[in-house]
Design a protein around this motif. Sequence first.
Motif, mmCIF file in Angstrom:
data_model
loop_
_atom_site.group_PDB
_atom_site.id
_atom_site.type_symbol
_atom_site.label_atom_id
_atom_site.label_comp_id
_atom_site.label_asym_id
_atom_site.label_seq_id
_atom_site.Cartn_x
_atom_site.Cartn_y
_atom_site.Cartn_z
ATOM 1 N N CYS A 169 3.708 8.540 -4.541
ATOM 2 C CA CYS A 169 3.477 7.220 -3.702
ATOM 3 C C CYS A 169 3.092 7.593 -1.895
ATOM 4 O O CYS A 169 3.719 8.582 -1.507
ATOM 5 N N TRP A 170 2.213 6.833 -1.605
ATOM 6 C CA TRP A 170 1.706 7.198 -0.253
ATOM 7 C C TRP A 170 2.926 7.584 0.665
ATOM 8 O O TRP A 170 2.858 8.237 1.655
ATOM 9 N N GLU A 171 3.877 6.332 0.701
ATOM 10 C CA GLU A 171 4.778 6.667 1.877
ATOM 11 C C GLU A 171 6.060 7.664 1.562
ATOM 12 O O GLU A 171 6.676 7.831 2.675
ATOM 13 N N THR A 210 -0.699 5.410 -5.387
ATOM 14 C CA THR A 210 -0.514 7.053 -5.634
ATOM 15 C C THR A 210 -1.595 7.623 -5.146
ATOM 16 O O THR A 210 -2.888 7.632 -4.883
ATOM 17 N N ILE A 211 -1.151 8.691 -4.284
ATOM 18 C CA ILE A 211 -2.055 9.634 -3.614
ATOM 19 C C ILE A 211 -1.825 11.132 -4.035
ATOM 20 O O ILE A 211 -2.599 12.037 -4.198
ATOM 21 N N TYR A 255 -1.790 12.851 5.768
ATOM 22 C CA TYR A 255 -1.421 11.739 4.778
ATOM 23 C C TYR A 255 -1.703 10.338 5.282
ATOM 24 O O TYR A 255 -2.317 9.579 4.512
ATOM 25 N N TYR A 308 4.834 10.582 1.692
ATOM 26 C CA TYR A 308 4.232 11.602 2.400
ATOM 27 C C TYR A 308 3.891 11.368 3.697
ATOM 28 O O TYR A 308 3.513 12.131 4.795
ATOM 29 N N ALA A 309 3.670 9.918 4.212
ATOM 30 C CA ALA A 309 3.294 9.402 5.351
ATOM 31 C C ALA A 309 4.139 8.348 6.014
ATOM 32 O O ALA A 309 3.778 7.649 7.015
ATOM 33 N N THR A 340 0.776 -1.381 -0.056
ATOM 34 C CA THR A 340 0.022 -0.033 -0.045
ATOM 35 C C THR A 340 0.883 1.174 0.082
ATOM 36 O O THR A 340 0.308 2.498 -0.481
ATOM 37 N N ASN A 361 -8.550 5.151 1.869
ATOM 38 C CA ASN A 361 -8.630 4.689 0.729
ATOM 39 C C ASN A 361 -8.657 2.888 1.064
ATOM 40 O O ASN A 361 -9.409 2.057 0.334
ATOM 41 N N GLY A 380 -4.516 7.688 3.269
ATOM 42 C CA GLY A 380 -4.055 6.508 2.596
ATOM 43 C C GLY A 380 -5.186 5.443 3.325
ATOM 44 O O GLY A 380 -5.458 4.495 2.885
#
Length: 390
Positions: free
Chosen positions: A262-264, A247-248, A308, A266-267, A243, A315, A312
């Motif tokens: 990619c989510w990671e 893409t966010i 962030y 930012y989070a 996960t 989602n 995710g």
Amino acid sequence: MNVTGDQALVKKLNKSIVLERIRLHAPLSRAQLSSQTGLNKATISNLVAELIAEGLVYETGLGESSGGRKPLMLLFNSRAGFVIGIEVSVQYIQGALTDLAGAIETELTLPLSQHDPAFVMEQILKLIRQLMQAAPPSPHDIVGIGLGVPGMVDESGTVLFAPNLGWGEVPLRQQLETELGLPVVVDNEANAGAQGELYYGMDGEHRQLVRDLVYISAGSGIGAGIMIDGKPYQGAWGYAGETGHMTIDWNGRSCSCGSRGCWELYASEKAYTAPALALPAYRTAELLPFARHGDANTLSVFQDIGQYLGVGIANIVNSLNPEMLIIGGPLAEARPWLEQRMREAIDQRALPYHRRQLQIRFSTLGSRSTMLGAAYAATAPFLGRVRVSM
């Protein structure tokens, strides 16, 4: 038909059932085991005798009488052997020597100054040998080794792709088993973390009740361990849960996986290295003292990461509709500063029926979830749990 093989399998299954019952519900008498498993008293007597001879079960005291002699009670011997659980991260490897019930005997951490597979293997072996030396005497000594790694792992224990380590096609399990002569289990670190939370982070009642669980491992990257109907879900080829690479931001920052936004990025702890930030450190553990003292820049970063994370997670909630979601890994230690923004984002973005009965928790195991889950994965085969495909 191979009758002998069938009989041996039935006996193994029955023995596993009896041991598991004692492990989870002791103290139990032989009569109680017979009643609870449906196995006749003679079978129970023979299986218990074998388990006692193997040092996995022992008798203690006298139980309550139901009219005749007081029965001897049976207990699981969690110190009949020991296992080693290891988490391989980008900046360090940490490992624990545990007994067969997950109680930590010793734990160690070694830094990773580089990610070359040969160097990491050298450090893993160094860590394992130090932990092995700390093992107390036991009937079965070290029974297995489990590893959680930040990447995609196939059924043979080969790390197919670990973008944060720069690895591809590393036969980790094969190399370790050849070197150590012990059974090794290798899995994705989030999958291991989910098992750690389920089997060592929850009491027995919750473990029985929770069937659909998502564990979010948030540290140097992000991964998800998914449990559906009480079983690990790994997808068609074993790669589910990446996960961190959803893409966010369609035109966002470039990721080591080859994609963007990619989510990671930012989070996870990757957010600390964003060019616009001027943080005093780049690991969560090192940033926590600054947050506790109210450093405005650190607090702002944790709040942004929380938001962030919530995006995710919403989602995932909308896609999988889990009954419980657990946040673990190093970023779970920053809960006081990111949780509010995270929950606000989930409330704003997750569908109302999906979140109506959703339980969101932070790990009770802290940063040990993956390490203990890897230890559990190494314990399970030794205790004889058999999966039968029909």
